[in-house]
Motif scaffolding. Sequence first.
Motif, PDB file in Angstrom:
ATOM      1  N   LEU A  82     126.881   3.181  18.096  1.00 10.48           N
ATOM      2  CA  LEU A  82     127.003   3.278  16.655  1.00 10.48           C
ATOM      3  C   LEU A  82     125.930   4.231  16.170  1.00 10.48           C
ATOM      4  O   LEU A  82     124.793   4.172  16.634  1.00 10.48           O
ATOM      5  N   CYS A  83     126.295   5.089  15.241  1.00  5.94           N
ATOM      6  CA  CYS A  83     125.352   6.069  14.725  1.00  5.94           C
ATOM      7  C   CYS A  83     125.445   6.019  13.205  1.00  5.94           C
ATOM      8  O   CYS A  83     126.516   6.240  12.641  1.00  5.94           O
ATOM      9  N   ILE A  84     124.350   5.673  12.584  1.00  5.66           N
ATOM     10  CA  ILE A  84     124.341   5.563  11.123  1.00  5.66           C
ATOM     11  C   ILE A  84     123.419   6.642  10.570  1.00  5.66           C
ATOM     12  O   ILE A  84     122.237   6.697  10.914  1.00  5.66           O
ATOM     13  N   VAL A  85     124.025   7.535   9.782  1.00  6.06           N
ATOM     14  CA  VAL A  85     123.299   8.716   9.302  1.00  6.06           C
ATOM     15  C   VAL A  85     123.516   8.909   7.806  1.00  6.06           C
ATOM     16  O   VAL A  85     124.495   8.414   7.243  1.00  6.06           O
ATOM     17  N   PRO A  86     122.597   9.631   7.162  1.00  5.23           N
ATOM     18  CA  PRO A  86     122.834   9.989   5.761  1.00  5.23           C
ATOM     19  C   PRO A  86     124.181  10.715   5.658  1.00  5.23           C
ATOM     20  O   PRO A  86     124.545  11.477   6.566  1.00  5.23           O
ATOM     21  N   GLN A  87     124.875  10.415   4.564  1.00  7.76           N
ATOM     22  CA  GLN A  87     126.195  11.003   4.314  1.00  7.76           C
ATOM     23  C   GLN A  87     126.279  12.492   4.682  1.00  7.76           C
ATOM     24  O   GLN A  87     127.213  12.934   5.351  1.00  7.76           O
ATOM     25  N   GLU A  88     125.270  13.269   4.238  1.00  8.34           N
ATOM     26  CA  GLU A  88     125.331  14.723   4.408  1.00  8.34           C
ATOM     27  C   GLU A  88     125.201  15.158   5.868  1.00  8.34           C
ATOM     28  O   GLU A  88     125.508  16.303   6.212  1.00  8.34           O
ATOM     29  N   ASP A  89     124.759  14.243   6.742  1.00 10.69           N
ATOM     30  CA  ASP A  89     124.637  14.603   8.163  1.00 10.69           C
ATOM     31  C   ASP A  89     125.842  14.168   8.987  1.00 10.69           C
ATOM     32  O   ASP A  89     125.903  14.427  10.199  1.00 10.69           O
ATOM     33  N   ALA A  90     126.794  13.484   8.346  1.00 14.71           N
ATOM     34  CA  ALA A  90     127.884  12.864   9.109  1.00 14.71           C
ATOM     35  C   ALA A  90     128.718  13.891   9.868  1.00 14.71           C
ATOM     36  O   ALA A  90     129.024  13.714  11.055  1.00 14.71           O
ATOM     37  N   ASP A  91     129.088  14.980   9.214  1.00 20.06           N
ATOM     38  CA  ASP A  91     129.944  15.958   9.884  1.00 20.06           C
ATOM     39  C   ASP A  91     129.241  16.604  11.066  1.00 20.06           C
ATOM     40  O   ASP A  91     129.821  16.789  12.140  1.00 20.06           O
ATOM     41  N   LYS A  92     127.970  16.935  10.861  1.00 19.11           N
ATOM     42  CA  LYS A  92     127.194  17.542  11.935  1.00 19.11           C
ATOM     43  C   LYS A  92     127.068  16.572  13.117  1.00 19.11           C
ATOM     44  O   LYS A  92     127.211  16.964  14.283  1.00 19.11           O
ATOM     45  N   ALA A  93     126.812  15.293  12.813  1.00 18.54           N
ATOM     46  CA  ALA A  93     126.692  14.290  13.872  1.00 18.54           C
ATOM     47  C   ALA A  93     127.998  14.194  14.664  1.00 18.54           C
ATOM     48  O   ALA A  93     128.000  14.171  15.901  1.00 18.54           O
ATOM     49  N   LEU A  94     129.111  14.165  13.950  1.00 19.10           N
ATOM     50  CA  LEU A  94     130.402  14.073  14.638  1.00 19.10           C
ATOM     51  C   LEU A  94     130.651  15.297  15.499  1.00 19.10           C
ATOM     52  O   LEU A  94     131.193  15.202  16.609  1.00 19.10           O
ATOM     53  N   GLU A  95     130.255  16.447  14.994  1.00 18.84           N
ATOM     54  CA  GLU A  95     130.439  17.685  15.761  1.00 18.84           C
ATOM     55  C   GLU A  95     129.657  17.627  17.077  1.00 18.84           C
ATOM     56  O   GLU A  95     130.174  17.966  18.143  1.00 18.84           O
ATOM     57  N   ILE A  96     128.415  17.157  16.995  1.00 15.99           N
ATOM     58  CA  ILE A  96     127.586  17.046  18.209  1.00 15.99           C
ATOM     59  C   ILE A  96     128.191  16.031  19.173  1.00 15.99           C
ATOM     60  O   ILE A  96     128.301  16.260  20.375  1.00 15.99           O
ATOM     61  N   MET A  97     128.611  14.903  18.637  1.00 18.53           N
ATOM     62  CA  MET A  97     129.176  13.859  19.486  1.00 18.53           C
ATOM     63  C   MET A  97     130.454  14.348  20.180  1.00 18.53           C
ATOM     64  O   MET A  97     130.643  14.148  21.373  1.00 18.53           O
ATOM     65  N   ARG A  98     131.306  14.993  19.404  1.00 20.02           N
ATOM     66  CA  ARG A  98     132.618  15.395  19.973  1.00 20.02           C
ATOM     67  C   ARG A  98     132.487  16.514  20.998  1.00 20.02           C
ATOM     68  O   ARG A  98     133.403  16.748  21.788  1.00 20.02           O
ATOM     69  N   ALA A  99     131.354  17.224  20.972  1.00 26.12           N
ATOM     70  CA  ALA A  99     131.163  18.308  21.951  1.00 26.12           C
ATOM     71  C   ALA A  99     130.839  17.766  23.342  1.00 26.12           C
ATOM     72  O   ALA A  99     130.806  18.501  24.315  1.00 26.12           O
ATOM     73  N   ASP A 100     130.588  16.451  23.427  1.00 22.29           N
ATOM     74  CA  ASP A 100     130.252  15.827  24.718  1.00 22.29           C
ATOM     75  C   ASP A 100     131.437  14.971  25.157  1.00 22.29           C
ATOM     76  O   ASP A 100     132.025  14.262  24.332  1.00 22.29           O
ATOM     77  N   PRO A 101     131.803  15.041  26.433  1.00 17.71           N
ATOM     78  CA  PRO A 101     132.957  14.239  26.883  1.00 17.71           C
ATOM     79  C   PRO A 101     132.807  12.753  26.533  1.00 17.71           C
ATOM     80  O   PRO A 101     133.793  12.073  26.263  1.00 17.71           O
ATOM     81  N   LEU A 102     131.562  12.257  26.504  1.00 19.34           N
ATOM     82  CA  LEU A 102     131.369  10.831  26.208  1.00 19.34           C
ATOM     83  C   LEU A 102     131.514  10.519  24.718  1.00 19.34           C
ATOM     84  O   LEU A 102     131.480   9.365  24.325  1.00 19.34           O
ATOM     85  N   GLY A 103     131.648  11.587  23.910  1.00 19.88           N
ATOM     86  CA  GLY A 103     131.787  11.354  22.468  1.00 19.88           C
ATOM     87  C   GLY A 103     133.025  12.003  21.892  1.00 19.88           C
ATOM     88  O   GLY A 103     133.144  12.156  20.677  1.00 19.88           O
ATOM     89  N   ARG A 104     133.957  12.362  22.759  1.00 18.14           N
ATOM     90  CA  ARG A 104     135.090  13.171  22.265  1.00 18.14           C
ATOM     91  C   ARG A 104     135.958  12.413  21.265  1.00 18.14           C
ATOM     92  O   ARG A 104     136.641  13.029  20.446  1.00 18.14           O
ATOM     93  N   ASP A 105     135.951  11.070  21.316  1.00 16.52           N
ATOM     94  CA  ASP A 105     136.742  10.305  20.347  1.00 16.52           C
ATOM     95  C   ASP A 105     135.895   9.790  19.181  1.00 16.52           C
ATOM     96  O   ASP A 105     136.289   8.850  18.482  1.00 16.52           O
ATOM     97  N   ALA A 106     134.734  10.411  18.999  1.00 16.64           N
ATOM     98  CA  ALA A 106     133.849   9.955  17.926  1.00 16.64           C
ATOM     99  C   ALA A 106     134.548  10.043  16.585  1.00 16.64           C
ATOM    100  O   ALA A 106     135.321  10.973  16.332  1.00 16.64           O
ATOM    101  N   CYS A 107     134.286   9.087  15.725  1.00 16.64           N
ATOM    102  CA  CYS A 107     134.889   9.139  14.405  1.00 16.64           C
ATOM    103  C   CYS A 107     134.085   8.314  13.412  1.00 16.64           C
ATOM    104  O   CYS A 107     133.200   7.560  13.782  1.00 16.64           O
ATOM    105  N   ARG A 108     134.433   8.515  12.189  1.00 19.76           N
ATOM    106  CA  ARG A 108     133.790   7.769  11.126  1.00 19.76           C
ATOM    107  C   ARG A 108     134.582   6.490  10.885  1.00 19.76           C
ATOM    108  O   ARG A 108     135.815   6.522  10.789  1.00 19.76           O
ATOM    109  N   ILE A 109     133.898   5.360  10.803  1.00 20.25           N
ATOM    110  CA  ILE A 109     134.611   4.090  10.633  1.00 20.25           C
ATOM    111  C   ILE A 109     134.228   3.362   9.361  1.00 20.25           C
ATOM    112  O   ILE A 109     134.846   2.352   9.024  1.00 20.25           O
TER     113      ILE A 109
END
Lengths: 334, 334
Positions: free
Chosen positions: A272-299
Amino acid sequence: MSDKVLLDYGSGGRASQRLISELFLKYLGNDELNRLNDAAELSLSGRLAMSTDSFTVDPIFFPGGNIGSLAVHGTVNDVAMMGAVPRYLTCGYIIEEGLPMDDLETIVASMGEAAEHAGVQIVTGDTKVVPKGAVDKIFINTTGIGEIIVDPSPGGDRARPGDAVLVSGTIGDHGLTILGTREGLDFEAKVESDSASLNHLLVRLVRELPDVHVLRDPTRGGLATTLNEITASSGVCCELVENDLPVRPEVRGGCSILGLDPLYLANEGKFLCIVPQEDADKALEIMRADPLGRDACRIGTMTDANPGKVVLVTQLGGKRLLNMLEGEQLPRIC
Amino acid sequence: MSDKVLLDYGSGGRASQRLISELFLKYLGNDELNRLNDAAELSLSGRLAMSTDSFTVDPIFFPGGNIGSLAVHGTVNDVAMMGAVPRYLTCGYIIEEGLPMDDLETIVASMGEAAEHAGVQIVTGDTKVVPKGAVDKIFINTTGIGEIIVDPSPGGDRARPGDAVLVSGTIGDHGLTILGTREGLDFEAKVESDSASLNHLLVRLVRELPDVHVLRDPTRGGLATTLNEITASSGVCCELVENDLPVRPEVRGGCSILGLDPLYLANEGKFLCIVPQEDADKALEIMRADPLGRDACRIGTMTDANPGKVVLVTQLGGKRLLNMLEGEQLPRIC
């Protein structure tokens, strides 16, 4: 060596030394471990993160891993959740007399591979062999230490209203796999544990986004329990959107047959990753670039509506309170 | 809380939290542990010593201690043997469903007392409860870390011909106590475990004599096995004088009835100290000034006669080779 683990191997005497040199050092060896002192000498500095976990998973072998790889992944992840680079692990084996030596070798080899993959060294260990019946097959403790690279480090008490709640991938895979394997269930579609070391992805994430508020791996008790801990510590409310929760169809199917809720099932390769609203897209981008985070999403989102509560916005638009797990859903899940 | 430990208490959910707050934090609480993060945040610097040990002792309560105090003493001692000041411990409990809650409370309270006495903090932990029969009552892992204060640190490979071999007190007490208690033997005279944290004495010793070559606690396998490890690592020979070995008369008596050799029995509050000849008197003086070292004495000398061997000069003047323990004399001794 014998084809079964004998009490002698835990004596601290010659047989123990044989087990250590022919098995443990073969798969786990490094300069520090090879010295075989009572303690390891390490060089580390600054703010350190330290975590311990005992693994009692039943069965010890399961689709996607075994108790050895799980013991490395679990502790590596707990250290990394502090915004730290995991560096060293200790390893304590408690083995039942009579465990097939092949099983032990498979487990130790998996630990070696997992440690190498995570970039950590196992620097000291302990082996106890107990008489038949005093433990079920093998239990493993790992304790890890690493260097914290962000200040302040992420913490369960740092979630704030408005923060985005992200998860790195699908939930429930590990819990359903263990239960299915234990009960001999044969799911139509393949289900396997997500057990994995998340440290490389997490280190990239905190390096690029040092203001990550919370990182947590939803293991025992699952996503719902972990979020309850966070909302209680932070005094905020979490609103989860049911439609956004990533659950594999085969896990959803298995859960509905068994009457289990994936929100309460253990995960061993998700965070679980909890970030300020404005960092959410960047966080998802970083996560999805890694095979272990490819299904990362906002819940979901943190709000100030009902401090300490976790609320699920259902598919029909209703709201359901998600309590912390009260009893034990699945003993020996990790 | 229930009067027995239930599976629920290991769920990671609400019942776990109750156990943690009402029992563990009550006896072990400190600023770091109270934060209940997945990992503790520590501040340490320089060269660190780290050690791990799993405790499976049977019975869990015995004269002189219990599995909880032993788990603190054992790991504190292993860290201190590196010439380090032990600072932090982690603690992993594996508990059998149904363990009386009173027993758990006694054990945890003992850990708290032992940690306070040793001056260490238990900073993070883990609790698993497994179904009845999957573990015998309770096993505890502790992992410790501390700051090394001498350079180089004492090590098993640093013994040199001419060095004096000292022991901090009588041998065999712990091993005989555990066996006697387990078997329900009633020795005429009182025998009890020597389980104790040796760190305060050891820190004084290495501060005053930084050139201590070897420090080791002769636990599993006893004095003879530990000395064999040292002679093998250092490539020297140890000549022990049988008449000089400190063994309590009641331990000697118990051993002769049971056919045990105190040289191979575990100790949990003693250490071997190997120093240059010229430092021996000073070392003994420091040891004897502490209640835990009041029976310290010289028991032998390192030579270059038979590298890797431990030789006992018997009371009759003969020489007997002391091999490393081959099999398991006493499972679950610690």
